[in-house]
Design an enzyme around this catalytic site. Structure first.
Site, PDB file in Angstrom:
ATOM      1  N   HIS A 134      -7.964   1.738   1.294  1.00  0.00           N
ATOM      2  CA  HIS A 134      -7.939   1.260   2.587  1.00  0.00           C
ATOM      3  C   HIS A 134      -8.754   2.403   3.522  1.00  0.00           C
ATOM      4  O   HIS A 134      -8.437   2.836   4.446  1.00  0.00           O
ATOM      5  CB  HIS A 134      -6.573   1.310   3.154  1.00  0.00           C
ATOM      6  CG  HIS A 134      -6.415   0.427   4.430  1.00  0.00           C
ATOM      7  ND1 HIS A 134      -5.273  -0.295   4.334  1.00  0.00           N
ATOM      8  CD2 HIS A 134      -7.357  -0.027   5.313  1.00  0.00           C
ATOM      9  CE1 HIS A 134      -5.358  -1.264   5.496  1.00  0.00           C
ATOM     10  NE2 HIS A 134      -6.742  -0.686   6.079  1.00  0.00           N
ATOM     11  N   GLU A 164       0.785  -1.363  -0.204  1.00  0.00           N
ATOM     12  CA  GLU A 164       0.139   0.066   0.146  1.00  0.00           C
ATOM     13  C   GLU A 164       1.040   1.222   0.037  1.00  0.00           C
ATOM     14  O   GLU A 164       1.665   1.209   0.722  1.00  0.00           O
ATOM     15  CB  GLU A 164      -0.914  -0.087   1.243  1.00  0.00           C
ATOM     16  CG  GLU A 164      -2.015  -1.415   1.203  1.00  0.00           C
ATOM     17  CD  GLU A 164      -3.123  -1.085   2.324  1.00  0.00           C
ATOM     18  OE1 GLU A 164      -2.645  -0.243   3.198  1.00  0.00           O
ATOM     19  OE2 GLU A 164      -3.726  -1.779   2.315  1.00  0.00           O
TER      20      GLU A 164
END
Length: 320
Positions: A284, A266
């Site tokens: 997220h 990420e």
């Protein structure tokens, strides 16, 4: 009264809750906020870390090398649930308590998971983009009402999705190592094996912790067992899904679609999944609602204060 230093590398800690800041202030705590992107660039980070009695962490990693520079540190509290970014063994060796805030964002994540199920089935994102581009016409999708939902992980979030899915009269298949017969009976959940869920479910939503046992629990073999009209939703941890295998399955139309809020790396800037139009990708954001963030901050602040006052945190992570 002793003055404590609380370091926060979670940008959202106290941002949406005056109460959380007040909890710290009333306990004589000085809060120092350092964004995770600046941790190792700011000259004062090492100084603050050396003075810190408590560390509130967000998505940043907490390494053994960091803890070696924090001689006063008594507690690390995750501003959220997942603690896989914290070196728990290193914390244990130094006698540092680790805590988190489980369940505070459960409703928010369950809302998102249900939203992604609907968005994927009805092609909402694609329809929005086409409309903005001047397209006018039907965008075909799949039914949700009355379909079969497979839920992997029946913790607070998984249960929340089940409660929402009942409003769509979905048939619920549940997979977990622990069975709660009372809950299963009340919400009409039929316990099922992973293999059964893969072959029977129209939608599969994952709510498992990331452990050695769950890493890549959905891989090439599992995706092969899913129906070509099925959808996969992951809002827990990126590592539970083999993204290379998922890309192959989506690009070859072995499943109808997927929706991810979490990734192996990420942000997923170089992920091949970005090239596909049958997957919804969100940043997220599962736990990010105003209510959830406020509650998380308040639980975290109280855990910090508890430990500094010689009491146990609200939710201590047991380190083996």
């Amino acid at each position: 009264m002793k003055r404590y230093t609380v370091l926060s590398t979670s940008p959202t800690f106290t941002k949406y809750s005056h109460k959380a800041a007040q909890i710290l202030e009333e306990s004589n705590c000085r809060l120092v906020m350092i964004p995770p992107s600046e941790m190792h660039q700011r000259e004062d980070f090492k100084t603050v870390l050396a003075e810190a009695d408590a560390w509130v962490v967000g998505i940043n990693k907490v390494l053994a090398a960091d803890l070696e520079q924090a001689p006063r540190l008594k507690v690390i509290v995750k501003h959220g649930t997942g603690i896989d970014s914290i070196d728990l063994a290193a914390a244990a060796r130094r006698g540092i308590i680790v805590a988190n805030a489980p369940g505070t964002n459960a409703s928010a994540v369950a809302d998102l998971a249900m939203g992604l199920i609907i968005a994927g089935a009805r092609q909402i994102v694609a329809a929005d983009q086409k409309t903005r581009q001047g397209f006018w016409g039907p965008v075909m999708g799949y039914d949700v009402f009355g379909k079969t939902l497979g839920v992997l992980g029946l913790g607070k979030i998984g249960r929340g999705v089940i409660q929402r899915a009942l409003g769509f009269a979905m048939n619920i298949l549940g997979y977990d190592v622990v069975h709660d017969e009372e809950f299963e009976k009340e919400y009409r959940v039929r316990p099922a094996s992973l293999k059964e869920i893969l072959s029977a479910a129209d939608f599969i939503t994952i709510h498992l912790p990331l452990t050695p046992e769950t890493r890549h629990i959905i891989g090439a073999c599992e995706l092969e067992q899913m129906k070509p009209t099925s959808f996969l939703i992951n809002t827990c941890r990126g590592g539970v899904v083999d993204e290379t295998a998922l890309y192959d399955a989506l690009s070859q139309k072995k499943i109808a679609g997927a929706a991810l809020d979490v990734y192996q790396v990420e942000p997923p800037l170089s992920s091949a999944l970005l090239k596909l139009d049958n997957v919804i990708l969100t940043p997220h954001m599962g736990g990010y609602t105003y209510g959830a963030m406020a509650l998380t901050s308040e639980v975290v602040a109280q855990s910090v204060v508890n430990v500094l006052q010689g009491k146990p945190p609200l939710y201590e992570v047991k380190i083996n």
